[in-house]
Design an enzyme around this catalytic site. Structure first.
Site, PDB file in Angstrom:
ATOM      1  N   HIS A  92       0.866  -1.177   0.000  1.00 18.57           N
ATOM      2  CA  HIS A  92       0.000   0.000   0.000  1.00 18.57           C
ATOM      3  C   HIS A  92       0.905   1.230   0.000  1.00 18.57           C
ATOM      4  O   HIS A  92       1.862   1.299   0.771  1.00 18.57           O
ATOM      5  CB  HIS A  92      -0.894  -0.053   1.240  1.00 18.57           C
ATOM      6  CG  HIS A  92      -1.381   1.265   1.731  1.00 18.57           C
ATOM      7  ND1 HIS A  92      -2.165   2.081   0.972  1.00 18.57           N
ATOM      8  CD2 HIS A  92      -1.207   1.895   2.921  1.00 18.57           C
ATOM      9  CE1 HIS A  92      -2.456   3.160   1.681  1.00 18.57           C
ATOM     10  NE2 HIS A  92      -1.877   3.074   2.854  1.00 18.57           N
ATOM     11  N   TYR A 127      -5.941   9.083   1.755  1.00 14.84           N
ATOM     12  CA  TYR A 127      -6.030   9.649   3.097  1.00 14.84           C
ATOM     13  C   TYR A 127      -4.791  10.509   3.347  1.00 14.84           C
ATOM     14  O   TYR A 127      -3.757  10.378   2.663  1.00 14.84           O
ATOM     15  CB  TYR A 127      -6.183   8.567   4.164  1.00 14.84           C
ATOM     16  CG  TYR A 127      -5.024   7.604   4.307  1.00 14.84           C
ATOM     17  CD1 TYR A 127      -3.835   7.982   4.950  1.00 14.84           C
ATOM     18  CD2 TYR A 127      -5.116   6.299   3.832  1.00 14.84           C
ATOM     19  CE1 TYR A 127      -2.787   7.104   5.090  1.00 14.84           C
ATOM     20  CE2 TYR A 127      -4.061   5.405   3.972  1.00 14.84           C
ATOM     21  CZ  TYR A 127      -2.902   5.808   4.602  1.00 14.84           C
ATOM     22  OH  TYR A 127      -1.850   4.939   4.747  1.00 14.84           O
ATOM     23  N   ASP A 184     -27.881 -20.558  17.478  1.00 12.26           N
ATOM     24  CA  ASP A 184     -29.162 -21.240  17.671  1.00 12.26           C
ATOM     25  C   ASP A 184     -29.233 -22.338  16.619  1.00 12.26           C
ATOM     26  O   ASP A 184     -28.861 -22.147  15.466  1.00 12.26           O
ATOM     27  CB  ASP A 184     -30.342 -20.281  17.584  1.00 12.26           C
ATOM     28  CG  ASP A 184     -30.520 -19.649  16.227  1.00 12.26           C
ATOM     29  OD1 ASP A 184     -29.520 -19.525  15.475  1.00 12.26           O
ATOM     30  OD2 ASP A 184     -31.652 -19.257  15.898  1.00 12.26           O
TER      31      ASP A 184
END
Length: 812
Positions: free
Chosen positions: A224, A255, A541
């Site tokens: 990256h 960013y 469940d």
């Protein structure tokens, strides 16, 4: 010294956090080894840019990040802080992204963290370098900021060392030794270290270490890009490292963060650059550090152009340095946490970024010391969650690269996965294609959401069109299929649900120990029951059908149920557990005319007296042998019909030929989900998870405290009288206001809970949303609001179930 002998492999942010957290809980016979120097060991932690954005669609991931922020804010090294809490700002430059920021604001609000939506002017006020004409708005999380990863490692090493933890730098791990299926130690280039527990926190080297014990870790290191500008004239004189919020420009996969008078730029918009863990250089071979690869300037060109557009002040600066830094990616973007299924005592805490590192350290420490994690719901993160195909190298590489590409994309909750597809197809697949099935993926299975062949059923029906977001991966056919199910009869492909076979002379006793309900009943009984952890939290469940004295079939939720069963098998070999899903298939035949379809096809008695509700029997449907279970998750008369995969298509054709003259249809998962919510049936992993107990979740009826002991019973007896929150049914009158899950629920201006499952109820004429609310608000008639993007949707707490409360249709 106290506790077992623990060796942690890797002294980055995860290994250091675990050493700190586990020693704080009294386990101090702990050794941490790393091939590199301390505290900058050469892994991803050593080059990480440190941006901590807590917003995530996963409640668990947000909570792991929140704990990391809180802990790092409390740490320093000789007065130097380990966290710079400058806030986090995400900006939108397109209308689609602005809408997405509203959704993200909903997540972070639902998970209980303060955030604010900003106007363009407010964005510039917070981050003056941003071009006012470029942005349409923003999302600010004030508690976000910059983690100083290497300092955090050092601070946690110091704390752990004070408690007696030993850290060994420059120790390369050569093997994990074991005997009789258990770890015995870690062999390094400087000798062997005995161990009862080994925890792999090796980051990008994780797959290499895991292979030492035969474990296949679905992790890919990908490069990256991170670049640093030289001085930016507009920032001249800035003496603090960071004063502006960390910034995300997700429309361009970018960013940004301050670094004194320069800017750090991170970029995800380039081609995926995967590397094998085996090809990563050693500490001594690497020019800078093993996790840093040479910067490829050509891959960064678009990023720099877009940066100068969003932050015009950077036009007067230059990119002076950059790296292609390695980070870990997984196939579903969640960490890999837990114990090996095959080697006792070998644990992993992998694919963890700095953002979540301290939270993972705490979670793992609780899990190891207490036997379960009490602070976080880890069902999404358990390393044993994967189906076998999800561990295939081709699959792992393809999905990990796809996740890199999509890391900042706007993804719909139902958005199908990419290649490789298809992977798993039921025996009915060819017939489904003939009927124009629209397929989504479920655990690798191609599962129809609806059938275009049913488009003619829509005419003349009242099927409202939902809002634009909810209308993605939707068709009015979904509503028609739901309504026809209640009117006549429908066939549903239930093959994707996991099926386990439990057999052997000890099987009844074994299941009684794990289940909250009594399952050792007469042959032919079917029981809805729960699996609990030791703290009383719901692990799953399940349905348990007793098919013979020593033979049970379990309808499970996924591979974690198989893992749970396997870990609890008695050592005497009296119980065997087998996954029979691949070799079997299932059709749900449900609706008021289901018996008229089925009975003429068989000599067995399928009357109400011949096979009562929640009973099972073996029979022939035409020439096909089936196991028939009288249960239904759509709230209608009918059966789940199981057979072997080789007979599946014949079963489908037999039922379809009989159903057509009665107006029967084949129906998809969209209709199924609507009908199950009308009936109030819970879905594990969505409506209830490890953090909830049965009484909160509304499934206390599945607990029989008057039976013998079972896992979690003692904890439940303590929790039963202290229910502070409830899974609550909400209804929505506006037919276009269909929510999809994870939205915040408000009582006035106060966020009080969040939505789990939601759908439109096509046979009750209302929107349905299940939500976790404080117990005092879970009273029928209580008005609330659901935050949906930039709207507030009026809802009301309703009595459940919304459909057939007397159960007359199921038992008829």
């Amino acid at each position: 010294m106290a506790g077992p002998r623990v060796v942690i492999i890797g002294a980055g942010v995860v290994g250091a956090a675990l050493a700190d957290e586990i020693s704080a809980r009294g386990w101090t016979e702990v050794t941490v080894v790393d091939q590199g120097p301390l505290p900058a060991t050469g892994g991803s932690s050593s080059h990480a840019p440190g941006l901590v954005f807590q917003t995530n669609s996963s409640k668990t991931m947000t909570e792991l990040a929140r704990y990391t922020v809180e802990k790092f804010c409390s740490l320093d090294v000789d007065g130097k802080p380990c966290f710079l809490q400058v806030g986090g700002l995400e900006v939108a430059t397109t209308p689609e992204r602005l809408t997405e920021l509203h959704r993200r604001h909903g997540w972070i609000t639902a998970w209980g963290i303060e955030s604010r939506l900003l106007t363009p002017d407010e964005c510039v006020e917070r981050h003056p370098l941003v071009d006012r004409d470029k942005v349409l708005g923003g999302l600010l999380v004030p508690t976000d900021g910059l983690a100083k990863a290497v300092l955090a490692v050092e601070a946690q090493i110091r704390r752990a060392t004070e408690r007696g933890v030993r850290f060994l730098a420059r120790h390369e791990v050569l093997d994990v030794t074991r005997a009789d299926g258990e770890v015995t130690g870690v062999l390094t280039d400087q000798g062997e270290i005995p161990a009862d527990i080994v925890v792999c926190c090796a980051g990008i080297w994780g797959p290499k270490i895991a292979r030492m014990v035969g474990m296949n870790l679905p992790l890919t290191p990908l490069a990256h890009q991170l670049a640093w500008t030289g001085p930016v004239p507009a920032l001249a004189g800035q003496t603090e490292e960071a004063v502006r919020p960390i910034l995300r420009h997700q429309d361009a996969d970018l960013y940004y963060r301050d670094r004194f008078d320069g800017i750090g730029i991170g970029y995800y918009g380039h081609r995926p650059m995967p590397i094998s863990a085996d090809d990563i250089l050693s500490v001594d071979e690497a020019d800078e550090m093993p996790s840093v690869l040479k910067f490829t300037e050509e891959d960064f060109e678009d990023a720099w152009t877009e940066t100068q557009s969003l932050l015009p002040a950077t036009r007067e600066a230059k990119v002076e340095e950059g790296i292609n830094g390695l980070f870990s990616f997984t196939t579903d973007n969640f960490p890999l946490l837990g114990e090996s299924p095959d080697v006792k005592g070998f644990w992993v805490a992998e694919a963890v970024w700095v953002t979540h590192s301290a939270g993972v350290g705490r979670a793992m420490a609780e899990w190891l010391v207490d036997g379960h994690c009490s602070s976080f719901d880890l069902h999404e993160c358990d390393v044993n969650r994967f189906e076998p195909h999800q561990l295939a190298p081709e699959y792992v590489l393809a999905r990990d690269c796809q996740n890199f590409v999509e890391v900042y994309d706007i993804l719909h909750p139902l958005q199908p996965s990419g290649e490789p597809r298809p992977i798993r197809t039921s025996p009915f697949h060819a017939r489904q294609q003939e009927h124009g099935a629209f397929f989504l993926e479920a655990n690798g299975w191609e599962r129809p959401q609806w059938y275009e062949a049913n488009a003619g059923l829509v005419e003349g029906r009242s099927i409202p069109t939902p809002n634009d977001w909810a209308a993605q991966f939707w068709s009015p056919v979904v509503g028609a299929e739901a309504q026809v199910t209640r009117e006549t009869v429908a066939m549903y492909d239930m093959t994707a649900l996991k099926r386990l076979e439990v057999s052997g002379p000890g099987s009844a006793e074994f299941l009684e120990r794990l289940c909250t309900g009594k399952v050792a009943k007469s042959v032919g009984s079917v029981t809805y029951t729960l699996l609990l952890d030791h703290d009383g939290g719901i692990r799953s469940d399940i349905t348990v059908a007793r098919l013979a004295r020593d033979l049970f079939q379990v309808g499970a939720n996924g591979n974690l149920d198989l893992d749970w069963f396997t870990r609890h098998l008695p050592a005497d070999g009296t119980v065997q557990v087998r996954d029979i899903t691949p070799g079997t298939c299932c059709i749900g035949l449900w609706g008021p005319l289901a018996r008229k379809v089925l009975q003429p096809l068989t000599d067995e008695d399928f009357s109400n007296e011949g096979l009562k509700y929640f009973r099972a029997k073996r029979a022939y449907i035409g020439s096909v042998p089936v196991t028939a279970m009288r249960l239904s998750y759509v709230g209608e008369l009918g059966w789940e019909l199981y057979t072997t995969a080789d007979q599946g298509q014949k079963l489908w054709d037999t039922l379809w030929q009989a159903a057509q003259p009665l107006g029967g249809v084949i129906a998809g998962r969209g209709a199924f989900n609507s009908l199950r919510l009308e009936k109030g049936y819970r879905s594990f992993g969505t409506d209830m998870t490890y953090e909830h107990d049965p009484y909160e979740a509304g499934v206390g009826f599945a607990v029989k405290l008057d039976k013998g002991d079972f896992i979690g019973k003692a904890a439940l007896e303590r929790r039963k009288e202290n229910v502070r929150r409830r899974l609550t049914c909400l209804t929505i009158d506006d037919p276009r206001s269909v929510v999809l899950g994870k939205e915040p629920v408000y009582d006035g201006d106060r966020a009080v809970g969040y939505v789990t499952s939601a759908a439109y109820g096509y046979t009750i004429g209302k929107g349905i949303a299940y939500a976790w609310l404080p117990a005092e608000l879970a009273t029928p008639g209580t008005p609330v609001q659901i935050g949906y993007f930039d709207q507030r949707i009026e809802a009301v707490v309703a009595e459940e179930p919304l459909f057939d409360p007397t159960m007359s249709r199921l038992r008829g």
